[in-house]
Design a protein around this motif. Structure first.
Motif, PDB file in Angstrom:
ATOM      1  N   ILE A 502       0.824  -1.218   0.000  1.00 26.79           N
ATOM      2  CA  ILE A 502       0.000   0.000   0.000  1.00 26.79           C
ATOM      3  C   ILE A 502       0.856   1.267   0.000  1.00 26.79           C
ATOM      4  O   ILE A 502       0.592   2.199  -0.775  1.00 26.79           O
ATOM      5  CB  ILE A 502      -0.983  -0.011   1.197  1.00 26.79           C
ATOM      6  N   PRO A 503       1.917   1.381   0.836  1.00 29.08           N
ATOM      7  CA  PRO A 503       2.760   2.588   0.785  1.00 29.08           C
ATOM      8  C   PRO A 503       3.439   2.778  -0.569  1.00 29.08           C
ATOM      9  O   PRO A 503       3.614   3.922  -1.017  1.00 29.08           O
ATOM     10  CB  PRO A 503       3.800   2.334   1.888  1.00 29.08           C
ATOM     11  N   VAL A 504       3.827   1.691  -1.219  1.00 33.00           N
ATOM     12  CA  VAL A 504       4.457   1.781  -2.546  1.00 33.00           C
ATOM     13  C   VAL A 504       3.463   2.345  -3.551  1.00 33.00           C
ATOM     14  O   VAL A 504       3.773   3.260  -4.325  1.00 33.00           O
ATOM     15  CB  VAL A 504       4.949   0.389  -3.021  1.00 33.00           C
ATOM     16  N   ILE A 505       2.258   1.783  -3.535  1.00 31.02           N
ATOM     17  CA  ILE A 505       1.205   2.235  -4.455  1.00 31.02           C
ATOM     18  C   ILE A 505       0.906   3.710  -4.231  1.00 31.02           C
ATOM     19  O   ILE A 505       0.758   4.487  -5.189  1.00 31.02           O
ATOM     20  CB  ILE A 505      -0.062   1.372  -4.262  1.00 31.02           C
ATOM     21  N   TYR A 506       0.835   4.109  -2.965  1.00 30.07           N
ATOM     22  CA  TYR A 506       0.524   5.508  -2.668  1.00 30.07           C
ATOM     23  C   TYR A 506       1.706   6.434  -2.951  1.00 30.07           C
ATOM     24  O   TYR A 506       1.504   7.599  -3.313  1.00 30.07           O
ATOM     25  CB  TYR A 506       0.040   5.666  -1.232  1.00 30.07           C
ATOM     26  N   ALA A 507       2.912   5.939  -2.781  1.00 30.97           N
ATOM     27  CA  ALA A 507       4.085   6.758  -3.132  1.00 30.97           C
ATOM     28  C   ALA A 507       4.051   7.097  -4.615  1.00 30.97           C
ATOM     29  O   ALA A 507       4.270   8.257  -5.016  1.00 30.97           O
ATOM     30  CB  ALA A 507       5.370   6.015  -2.777  1.00 30.97           C
ATOM     31  N   PHE A 508       3.752   6.095  -5.444  1.00 26.74           N
ATOM     32  CA  PHE A 508       3.651   6.302  -6.890  1.00 26.74           C
ATOM     33  C   PHE A 508       2.522   7.277  -7.224  1.00 26.74           C
ATOM     34  O   PHE A 508       2.686   8.194  -8.042  1.00 26.74           O
ATOM     35  CB  PHE A 508       3.421   4.952  -7.576  1.00 26.74           C
ATOM     36  N   TYR A 509       1.386   7.088  -6.560  1.00 22.72           N
ATOM     37  CA  TYR A 509       0.241   7.965  -6.816  1.00 22.72           C
ATOM     38  C   TYR A 509       0.529   9.402  -6.375  1.00 22.72           C
ATOM     39  O   TYR A 509       0.273  10.355  -7.128  1.00 22.72           O
ATOM     40  CB  TYR A 509      -0.990   7.438  -6.075  1.00 22.72           C
ATOM     41  N   LEU A 510       1.063   9.576  -5.169  1.00 22.52           N
ATOM     42  CA  LEU A 510       1.296  10.920  -4.625  1.00 22.52           C
ATOM     43  C   LEU A 510       2.351  11.678  -5.418  1.00 22.52           C
ATOM     44  O   LEU A 510       2.242  12.894  -5.605  1.00 22.52           O
ATOM     45  CB  LEU A 510       1.700  10.821  -3.157  1.00 22.52           C
ATOM     46  N   VAL A 511       3.382  10.969  -5.881  1.00 21.99           N
ATOM     47  CA  VAL A 511       4.397  11.627  -6.721  1.00 21.99           C
ATOM     48  C   VAL A 511       3.752  12.150  -7.988  1.00 21.99           C
ATOM     49  O   VAL A 511       4.026  13.278  -8.428  1.00 21.99           O
ATOM     50  CB  VAL A 511       5.543  10.643  -7.048  1.00 21.99           C
ATOM     51  N   ASN A 512       2.870  11.353  -8.607  1.00 17.13           N
ATOM     52  CA  ASN A 512       2.168  11.812  -9.810  1.00 17.13           C
ATOM     53  C   ASN A 512       1.238  12.984  -9.510  1.00 17.13           C
ATOM     54  O   ASN A 512       1.106  13.901 -10.330  1.00 17.13           O
ATOM     55  CB  ASN A 512       1.361  10.656 -10.410  1.00 17.13           C
ATOM     56  N   LEU A 513       0.623  12.970  -8.320  1.00 19.72           N
ATOM     57  CA  LEU A 513      -0.246  14.086  -7.930  1.00 19.72           C
ATOM     58  C   LEU A 513       0.572  15.350  -7.712  1.00 19.72           C
ATOM     59  O   LEU A 513       0.208  16.441  -8.184  1.00 19.72           O
ATOM     60  CB  LEU A 513      -1.007  13.718  -6.656  1.00 19.72           C
ATOM     61  N   ILE A 514       1.696  15.219  -7.022  1.00 19.46           N
ATOM     62  CA  ILE A 514       2.541  16.378  -6.723  1.00 19.46           C
ATOM     63  C   ILE A 514       3.170  16.956  -7.987  1.00 19.46           C
ATOM     64  O   ILE A 514       3.379  18.168  -8.088  1.00 19.46           O
ATOM     65  CB  ILE A 514       3.614  15.979  -5.687  1.00 19.46           C
ATOM     66  N   MET A 515       3.452  16.103  -8.965  1.00 17.67           N
ATOM     67  CA  MET A 515       4.039  16.578 -10.226  1.00 17.67           C
ATOM     68  C   MET A 515       3.123  17.558 -10.940  1.00 17.67           C
ATOM     69  O   MET A 515       3.578  18.422 -11.688  1.00 17.67           O
ATOM     70  CB  MET A 515       4.349  15.392 -11.137  1.00 17.67           C
ATOM     71  N   ILE A 516       1.800  17.448 -10.685  1.00 21.12           N
ATOM     72  CA  ILE A 516       0.837  18.375 -11.307  1.00 21.12           C
ATOM     73  C   ILE A 516       1.021  19.780 -10.745  1.00 21.12           C
ATOM     74  O   ILE A 516       0.796  20.778 -11.428  1.00 21.12           O
ATOM     75  CB  ILE A 516      -0.608  17.895 -11.056  1.00 21.12           C
TER      76      ILE A 516
END
Length: 517
Positions: A502-516
């Motif tokens: 779950i932390p890996v999945i969210y790390a990937f998601y949050l990085v993509n969110l922050i890149m916006i």
């Protein structure tokens, strides 16, 4: 002392390394300056690494319950999403916040007005642009946490109180009240209202997981969807609807599994359904059908007894049949008359939010084929948008569009956690699956119908205003349809691995969110 196998240690190392790689890549995308935002990113990174360790030891060493696992992940990930999607950045949040603030005024005995809500001057002057979430915005927002309280004088604002059931705003109003009593500044005060709302949500979800006899992973999966975090950590009434939707399903299945129904569960189910119907009646009225899931045996036995009585007394059967026929004729007569009256009314009305012509019930009756085509076109053309926004692809005011590749792991995670573990005894029966399907379909149609009449201009080719977040309340039931499929089995050991990732999945998601940003 618990001995951990080497391959498990290697698995933990891989999880931490992958998480770090995602976070390091995300750091390279941050712009120079913005000290506050960079500091927040560091805190998020540390929190995710800690979550990697906690989830590993929780599933490998301690073997904690799903309730505790949800509390750990729900609190950490919820706080992270809250900081990245701050106050005013959730759809319609400003008006809901203002209504909660007005209730806070009542609690404190302050002046109350409905044509212009009174706020502390420091709260009213907190100028945040709801549609402008970016590094600059977040950096400025974070700086407000360190500012002094400011002017506490009460001033009248342009906000008005919503004409909605006010009980749904009592919890966040209590948070605002605590902030004002403690003399906190504007950001801390308004954040407390959100925090109180989220605490309520977490408690209800935890109770739901504890209550439901099987499918506990489904509730956990639904509760950690990014969009769910966003809506639960806001002033929007979606928080209370989503919480009680999950609780209603849990209570219905709990009552179904019990031979002797406990009165506390019956009362809790009735209250949960009532809350949903009162808050958003036109959309989730179909949740009343959960009563047939909870009391299926009792309903079946009642019909059998009635059938036997009528079979033994044909005169009473004929009288009851005649009465029912007469009632049906009267209802049909009045419905037809009402339809004929509505048919003569104008087929359009002026939409208050844009001034354009919108659809009416008269239009739907006069042009049923065109209306049906509009519905089918909406579901066909917008289904991808609904699914992506449901799982966190369009955050904030739908202005934060996350990459499809970041959403895919979350979708896979939710689906895998929703599969049965091979225990056929826990599968819900066919008639219950039919009821769940009916509730889902009817809710979708009611949601679309509400937006068709209130938000869609006649110039639009699809029904406007429908968003993926509106489907969150029915997600639990939809996933139970997957859970009850005998051909799809995911073992508990595999689900434990998913928890660790779950932390890996969210790390990937949050990085993509922050890149916006």
């Amino acid at each position: 002392m618990v001995k951990i196998e080497k391959n498990k240690v290697a698995e933990l190392a891989v999880i931490i390394v992958i998480t770090l790689l995602f976070l390091i890549y995300g750091k390279t995308t941050l712009n120079d300056g913005f000290y506050g935002f960079r500091k927040l990113y560091l805190i998020i990174s540390v929190a995710l690494i800690v979550l990697c360790l906690v989830n590993f030891f929780a599933t490998e060493v301690k073997k904690i319950s799903i309730v505790k696992l949800y509390l750990i992940n729900g609190i950490i990930l919820g706080i992270i999403i809250n900081m990245l999607i701050p106050v005013f950045s959730v759809p319609d949040e400003p008006v809901h916040l203002a209504t909660a603030y007005n209730i806070s005024n009542k609690i404190l005995g302050k002046e109350v007005a409905y044509d212009g809500i009174y706020m502390r001057k420091c709260d009213a002057e907190l100028q945040l642009e709801p549609l402008g979430v970016n590094e600059t915005y977040l950096d400025e927002y974070l700086s407000y946490f360190h500012e002094p309280t400011g002017n506490k004088e009460m001033v009248k604002t342009a906000y008005t109180q919503l004409t909605l059931p006010l009980f749904q705003y009592v919890i966040p109003a209590c948070g605002i009240t605590v902030g004002r009593l403690l003399g906190l500044n504007a950001v801390w005060t308004l954040e407390l209202g959100r925090i109180f709302n989220y605490i309520m949500f977490v408690i209800i979800v935890a109770l739901s997981i504890k209550t439901i006899p099987y499918g506990k992973n489904i509730i956990l999966a639904v509760a950690i969807i990014p969009t769910m975090f966003q809506q639960a950590f806001s002033y929007n009434y979606d928080c209370i609807i989503n919480a009680f939707a999950i609780l209603s399903v849990a209570l219905a299945l709990k009552l179904k599994a019990e031979e002797k129904k406990k009165i506390k569960y019956i009362i809790a189910l009735l209250i949960s359904i009532m809350v949903m119907v009162v808050v958003k009646s036109h959309a989730y009225m179909a949740f009343i059908l959960l009563l047939f899931v909870a009391f299926d045996k009792e309903v079946k036995n009642s019909f059998i007894k009635l059938k036997e009585k009528l079979k033994n007394n044909r005169i009473i059967a004929l009288i009851i049949g005649a009465i029912l026929l007469a009632v049906c004729v009267v209802i049909v007569y009045f419905v037809i008359n009402k339809i004929m009256l509505i048919k003569k009314e104008p087929v359009t009305h002026v939409l208050s939010y844009c001034g354009e012509d919108g659809y009416t019930l008269s239009y739907a009756i006069n042009y049923p084929i065109d209306t049906a085509i509009l519905y089918f076109r909406t579901l066909f053309e917008q289904s991808t948008f609904y699914m992506i926004s449901l799982f966190g692809g369009h955050m904030g005011w739908l202005n934060l569009t996350v990459s499809y590749f970041a959403i895919l792991p979350i979708i896979v995670m939710v689906l895998l956690l929703s599969c049965n573990e091979g225990n056929e005894a826990s599968l819900i029966k066919k008639k219950d699956r039919v009821l769940f399907s009916i509730i889902c379909v009817v809710s979708i149609l009611f949601i679309c119908t509400g937006m068709f009449f209130s938000w869609t201009a006649t110039s639009f080719l699809v029904i406007d205003g429908v968003q993926g977040r509106y489907l969150l309340p029915i997600m639990t039931m939809f996933l139970f349809l997957i859970y009850s499929s005998k051909g799809i089995i995911v073992t508990n050991s595999l689900k434990e691995k998913i928890y660790r990732f779950i932390p890996v999945i969210y790390a990937f998601y949050l990085v993509n969110l922050i890149m916006i940003y």
